[in-house]
Design an enzyme around this catalytic site. Sequence first.
Site, mmCIF file in Angstrom:
data_model
loop_
_atom_site.group_PDB
_atom_site.id
_atom_site.type_symbol
_atom_site.label_atom_id
_atom_site.label_comp_id
_atom_site.label_asym_id
_atom_site.label_seq_id
_atom_site.Cartn_x
_atom_site.Cartn_y
_atom_site.Cartn_z
ATOM 1 N N GLN A 32 0.699 -1.288 0.129
ATOM 2 C CA GLN A 32 0.200 0.059 -0.231
ATOM 3 C C GLN A 32 0.871 1.377 0.076
ATOM 4 O OE1 GLN A 32 -3.324 -0.659 3.093
ATOM 5 N NE2 GLN A 32 -1.950 -2.082 3.552
ATOM 6 N N ASP A 58 6.344 4.591 -1.065
ATOM 7 C CA ASP A 58 7.779 4.760 -1.115
ATOM 8 C C ASP A 58 8.359 3.679 -1.880
ATOM 9 O OD1 ASP A 58 7.381 3.374 2.111
ATOM 10 O OD2 ASP A 58 8.571 2.359 0.480
ATOM 11 N N HIS A 62 -1.488 1.302 -4.449
ATOM 12 C CA HIS A 62 -1.673 2.736 -4.242
ATOM 13 C C HIS A 62 -0.710 3.662 -5.036
ATOM 14 C CE1 HIS A 62 -4.132 1.579 -0.324
ATOM 15 N NE2 HIS A 62 -4.875 1.481 -1.486
ATOM 16 N N CYS A 99 -0.083 12.207 -16.437
ATOM 17 C CA CYS A 99 -0.359 13.553 -17.140
ATOM 18 C C CYS A 99 -1.894 13.322 -17.328
ATOM 19 C CB CYS A 99 0.571 13.844 -18.317
ATOM 20 S SG CYS A 99 -0.267 15.211 -19.484
ATOM 21 N N THR A 119 0.433 -3.081 8.923
ATOM 22 C CA THR A 119 -0.821 -2.130 8.522
ATOM 23 C C THR A 119 -1.792 -2.196 9.283
ATOM 24 O OG1 THR A 119 -2.371 -1.963 6.608
ATOM 25 C CG2 THR A 119 -1.636 -4.158 6.861
HETATM 26 C C1 BV8 Z 1 -11.862 2.874 -3.394
HETATM 27 C C2 BV8 Z 1 -2.040 6.629 -1.493
HETATM 28 C C3 BV8 Z 1 -13.825 3.165 -4.813
HETATM 29 C C4 BV8 Z 1 -2.098 7.947 -0.845
HETATM 30 C C5 BV8 Z 1 -3.773 5.590 0.180
HETATM 31 C C6 BV8 Z 1 -15.554 0.010 2.642
HETATM 32 C C7 BV8 Z 1 -15.711 0.131 3.757
HETATM 33 C C8 BV8 Z 1 -15.408 1.585 4.338
HETATM 34 C C9 BV8 Z 1 -14.852 2.378 3.400
HETATM 35 C C10 BV8 Z 1 -14.656 2.178 2.313
HETATM 36 C C11 BV8 Z 1 -14.893 0.689 1.669
HETATM 37 N N1 BV8 Z 1 -14.441 0.596 0.418
HETATM 38 C C12 BV8 Z 1 -13.891 1.873 -0.004
HETATM 39 C C13 BV8 Z 1 -13.896 2.806 0.980
HETATM 40 C C14 BV8 Z 1 -13.476 4.170 1.088
HETATM 41 C C15 BV8 Z 1 -11.955 4.125 1.263
HETATM 42 C C16 BV8 Z 1 -11.529 3.673 2.547
HETATM 43 O O1 BV8 Z 1 -11.236 2.494 2.699
HETATM 44 N N2 BV8 Z 1 -11.784 4.661 3.605
HETATM 45 C C17 BV8 Z 1 -11.362 4.334 5.008
HETATM 46 C C18 BV8 Z 1 -10.644 5.423 5.585
HETATM 47 C C19 BV8 Z 1 -12.575 3.931 5.802
HETATM 48 N N3 BV8 Z 1 -11.252 3.625 0.180
HETATM 49 C C20 BV8 Z 1 -10.800 4.180 -0.849
HETATM 50 O O2 BV8 Z 1 -11.306 5.135 -1.333
HETATM 51 C C21 BV8 Z 1 -10.318 3.243 -1.784
HETATM 52 N N4 BV8 Z 1 -10.868 3.364 -3.183
HETATM 53 O O3 BV8 Z 1 -12.747 2.190 -2.499
HETATM 54 O O4 BV8 Z 1 -12.325 3.238 -4.536
HETATM 55 C C22 BV8 Z 1 -13.836 2.392 -6.052
HETATM 56 C C23 BV8 Z 1 -14.198 1.126 -6.258
HETATM 57 C C24 BV8 Z 1 -14.435 0.313 -7.109
HETATM 58 C C25 BV8 Z 1 -14.340 1.093 -8.273
HETATM 59 C C26 BV8 Z 1 -13.875 2.496 -8.430
HETATM 60 C C27 BV8 Z 1 -13.735 3.150 -7.108
HETATM 61 C C28 BV8 Z 1 -8.606 3.881 -2.290
HETATM 62 C C29 BV8 Z 1 -8.031 3.923 -0.837
HETATM 63 C C30 BV8 Z 1 -6.512 4.494 -1.400
HETATM 64 C C31 BV8 Z 1 -6.167 5.713 -0.863
HETATM 65 N N5 BV8 Z 1 -4.773 6.064 -0.862
HETATM 66 N N6 BV8 Z 1 -2.582 5.961 -0.038
HETATM 67 C C32 BV8 Z 1 -0.950 8.451 0.221
HETATM 68 O O5 BV8 Z 1 -0.174 7.667 0.289
HETATM 69 O O6 BV8 Z 1 -0.864 9.658 0.224
HETATM 70 S S1 BV8 Z 1 -4.410 4.928 1.556
HETATM 71 C C33 BV8 Z 1 -2.987 5.121 2.677
HETATM 72 O O7 BV8 Z 1 -3.488 5.085 3.873
HETATM 73 C C34 BV8 Z 1 -1.824 3.992 2.609
HETATM 74 O O8 BV8 Z 1 -1.683 3.620 1.330
HETATM 75 C C35 BV8 Z 1 -2.601 2.748 3.274
HETATM 76 O O9 BV8 Z 1 -3.524 2.064 2.441
HETATM 77 C C36 BV8 Z 1 -3.436 3.673 4.302
HETATM 78 C C37 BV8 Z 1 -2.808 3.794 5.582
HETATM 79 O O10 BV8 Z 1 -2.832 2.733 6.389
HETATM 80 P P1 BV8 Z 1 -1.461 1.878 6.717
HETATM 81 O O11 BV8 Z 1 -0.449 1.606 5.712
HETATM 82 O O12 BV8 Z 1 -1.976 0.559 7.440
HETATM 83 O O13 BV8 Z 1 -1.026 2.994 7.696
HETATM 84 P P2 BV8 Z 1 -1.331 3.379 9.126
HETATM 85 O O14 BV8 Z 1 -0.688 4.463 9.700
HETATM 86 O O15 BV8 Z 1 -3.066 3.440 9.238
HETATM 87 O O16 BV8 Z 1 -0.789 1.938 10.205
HETATM 88 C C38 BV8 Z 1 0.234 1.532 10.435
HETATM 89 C C39 BV8 Z 1 0.455 0.257 11.172
HETATM 90 O O17 BV8 Z 1 1.625 -0.093 11.170
HETATM 91 C C40 BV8 Z 1 -0.206 0.384 12.572
HETATM 92 O O18 BV8 Z 1 -1.335 -0.711 12.782
HETATM 93 C C41 BV8 Z 1 0.745 0.287 13.311
HETATM 94 O O19 BV8 Z 1 0.595 -0.411 14.543
HETATM 95 C C42 BV8 Z 1 1.931 -0.490 12.576
HETATM 96 N N7 BV8 Z 1 3.009 -0.073 12.688
HETATM 97 C C43 BV8 Z 1 3.800 1.127 13.110
HETATM 98 N N8 BV8 Z 1 5.238 1.096 13.275
HETATM 99 C C44 BV8 Z 1 5.258 -0.458 13.177
HETATM 100 C C45 BV8 Z 1 4.438 -1.111 12.711
HETATM 101 N N9 BV8 Z 1 4.247 -2.378 12.436
HETATM 102 C C46 BV8 Z 1 5.361 -3.000 12.465
HETATM 103 N N10 BV8 Z 1 6.762 -2.392 12.756
HETATM 104 C C47 BV8 Z 1 6.709 -1.365 13.054
HETATM 105 N N11 BV8 Z 1 7.941 -0.809 13.311
#
Ligand code: BV8
Length: 270
Positions: free
Chosen positions: A108, A111, A126, A134, A194
Amino acid sequence: MPGQAVAHAGRTGDDRRVSDYRNIVILTGAGISAESGLATFRGADGLWEGRRVEDVATPGAFRRDPALVHHFYDARRARLAEVEPNAAHNALARLDAAWSGELLLVTQNVDDLHERAGSKRLLHMHGELKRGWCLACGERFAWEGPMGEGAVCPDCTTAGQVRPDIVWFGEMPYEMERIDQALSRADLFVSIGTSGAVYPAAGFVQTARYCGAHCLEMNLEPSQGSIFFHESLIGPAGQLVPAWVDALLATPTNPARCRDRGRGPRPSAN
Ligand code: BV8
């Protein structure tokens, strides 16, 4: 194996031995890059800290204020030059090179640390910070350095229509067919770093389990989808992943027990 192991006993699919695995799908999130010094999204100093996702990672945000969005991604792209892949990235690259079965690393993350570590069987669902798109000619291309509002397309030379080649909220993630195909063939599904907060990635574990895979998560804390995993190893990826890869590569695969997808039921253990 370091880290606290939480085994969710008695769920189907957990009667597998490591030697049964041939087809592996690995999903990574921001947590795998945290030990390299890249901010996660929801952590204390998370990327979204102080910014509303809607203001920087949606098509609407880009239409409303392209300068703000470019600033957000230009800063993250510049940061890549200051960080290196860590032990978890390197271990997955080692697994990629050594694993004779099917393996797909779905990240996801936008980087470039997986590919800099040497992972090849890799896809960015992603998008990538180091790619541009473009909107005038539709071409996508590698991009280094700041992009900004005046960026010129290397293909059609149109200025000001280049956006980061990144999947924003509400946009369809990349290569979903290829991912679904790999999930349906997986013997082992592994999720690393994640929170399981964003879909469709957060739903992969359910698909993999439904298709009979053994599901393992390695994370600093149980993810939102933790209940769907057969095993959760809680701890830092930089420690857990290298140990897990070493153990997997040390286990001779038992092709006899490996599931020949689509060619009849797996031969019974005994
Ligand atoms: C879509 C790029 C529609 C940008 C990103 C179903 C239910 C509810 C909502 C939805 C659903 N379906 C769709 C949605 C809407 C939405 C969504 O999910 N919303 C959420 C907020 C509820 N999804 C979308 O919009 C997706 N698109 O559904 O399109 C569609 C469908 C069909 C046809 C046409 C259209 C697209 C989503 C993608 C958005 N872009 N990234 C950017 O990077 O700036 S998402 C972005 O956030 C990341 O890529 C990643 O996916 C997400 C972040 O999550 P994580 O990577 O898990 O990071 P986070 O900080 O949350 O957690 C880190 C974890 O690591 C923690 O648990 C922590 O404990 C752990 N950790 C920390 N340090 C360590 C560690 N673990 C181990 N070792 C360590 N050292």
